[in-house]
Design an enzyme around this catalytic site. Sequence first.
Site, PDB file in Angstrom:
ATOM      1  N   ASN A  43       0.839  -1.203   0.000  1.00  0.00           N
ATOM      2  CA  ASN A  43       0.000   0.000   0.000  1.00  0.00           C
ATOM      3  C   ASN A  43       0.872   1.251   0.000  1.00  0.00           C
ATOM      4  O   ASN A  43       1.960   1.280   0.592  1.00  0.00           O
ATOM      5  CB  ASN A  43      -0.998  -0.002   1.156  1.00  0.00           C
ATOM      6  CG  ASN A  43      -0.411  -0.221   2.520  1.00  0.00           C
ATOM      7  OD1 ASN A  43       0.595  -0.899   2.667  1.00  0.00           O
ATOM      8  ND2 ASN A  43      -1.021   0.352   3.528  1.00  0.00           N
ATOM      9  N   GLU A  45       0.341   5.243   0.662  1.00  0.00           N
ATOM     10  CA  GLU A  45      -0.579   6.273   1.160  1.00  0.00           C
ATOM     11  C   GLU A  45      -0.136   7.664   0.721  1.00  0.00           C
ATOM     12  O   GLU A  45       0.980   7.863   0.228  1.00  0.00           O
ATOM     13  CB  GLU A  45      -0.653   6.179   2.691  1.00  0.00           C
ATOM     14  CG  GLU A  45      -1.213   4.832   3.130  1.00  0.00           C
ATOM     15  CD  GLU A  45      -1.451   4.711   4.621  1.00  0.00           C
ATOM     16  OE1 GLU A  45      -0.944   5.551   5.401  1.00  0.00           O
ATOM     17  OE2 GLU A  45      -2.160   3.745   5.004  1.00  0.00           O
ATOM     18  N   CYS A  54      -4.165   0.763  -2.492  1.00  0.00           N
ATOM     19  CA  CYS A  54      -3.993  -0.492  -1.747  1.00  0.00           C
ATOM     20  C   CYS A  54      -2.952  -1.396  -2.414  1.00  0.00           C
ATOM     21  O   CYS A  54      -2.715  -1.318  -3.628  1.00  0.00           O
ATOM     22  CB  CYS A  54      -5.302  -1.262  -1.690  1.00  0.00           C
ATOM     23  SG  CYS A  54      -6.585  -0.508  -0.700  1.00  0.00           S
ATOM     24  N   GLU A  56      -3.097  -4.519  -3.165  1.00  0.00           N
ATOM     25  CA  GLU A  56      -3.612  -5.412  -4.209  1.00  0.00           C
ATOM     26  C   GLU A  56      -3.633  -4.700  -5.562  1.00  0.00           C
ATOM     27  O   GLU A  56      -3.284  -5.268  -6.595  1.00  0.00           O
ATOM     28  CB  GLU A  56      -5.039  -5.871  -3.868  1.00  0.00           C
ATOM     29  CG  GLU A  56      -5.159  -6.682  -2.600  1.00  0.00           C
ATOM     30  CD  GLU A  56      -5.433  -5.848  -1.356  1.00  0.00           C
ATOM     31  OE1 GLU A  56      -4.850  -4.758  -1.218  1.00  0.00           O
ATOM     32  OE2 GLU A  56      -6.227  -6.296  -0.529  1.00  0.00           O
ATOM     33  N   CYS A  87     -10.314  -4.701   0.230  1.00  0.00           N
ATOM     34  CA  CYS A  87     -11.413  -3.734   0.382  1.00  0.00           C
ATOM     35  C   CYS A  87     -12.352  -3.840  -0.825  1.00  0.00           C
ATOM     36  O   CYS A  87     -12.050  -4.531  -1.817  1.00  0.00           O
ATOM     37  CB  CYS A  87     -10.858  -2.312   0.517  1.00  0.00           C
ATOM     38  SG  CYS A  87     -10.311  -1.595  -1.051  1.00  0.00           S
ATOM     39  N   CYS A  90     -10.827  -2.880  -4.210  1.00  0.00           N
ATOM     40  CA  CYS A  90      -9.896  -3.907  -4.707  1.00  0.00           C
ATOM     41  C   CYS A  90     -10.642  -5.139  -5.202  1.00  0.00           C
ATOM     42  O   CYS A  90     -10.229  -5.771  -6.177  1.00  0.00           O
ATOM     43  CB  CYS A  90      -8.883  -4.279  -3.635  1.00  0.00           C
ATOM     44  SG  CYS A  90      -7.656  -2.986  -3.359  1.00  0.00           S
TER      45      CYS A  90
END
Length: 133
Positions: A43, A45, A54, A56, A87, A90
């Site tokens: 990830n 940010e 994210c 993924e 999430c 994703c």
Amino acid sequence: MKNNLEIIEAATVARENAHAPFSRFKVGAALLTTGNEIITGCNVENASYGLTMCAERVAIFKAISENKKEFVKICVVADTDALTPPCGACRQIIWEFCGDVEVLMANLDGETETFQISELLPKAFDAGFLDAK
Ligand code: THU
């Protein structure tokens, strides 16, 4: 084919590269291609929180950018007791680019759980609907 331990290890190593100064929640992902290659992600940010990407999706977008388009499974590793699932955003991206792949979740204690993405995203919206009318 690479086994789950190898895939989890790759995601765990990638997790160390997570740029997560805001949540401090590090996630690693590893995508196994039909060509038996592993493509990882973590990830990333941003101070403008909504721009966060994210692990993924980083892995999937890396793969697509390298012209790798067929996948066997995606692994997600985080340091949580209850294994961390992808999430919602994703899940949609996994469905779109990977089809009904296996989603392997793992934590740092070696606990694992596996689902198909169709179980995590039932009744998915996808390109098929765009041809409906
Ligand atoms: N995150 C992921 O990278 N993957 C998941 O499956 C769940 C959430 C990230 C996004 C954000 O950087 C942090 O975890 C906290 O939500």
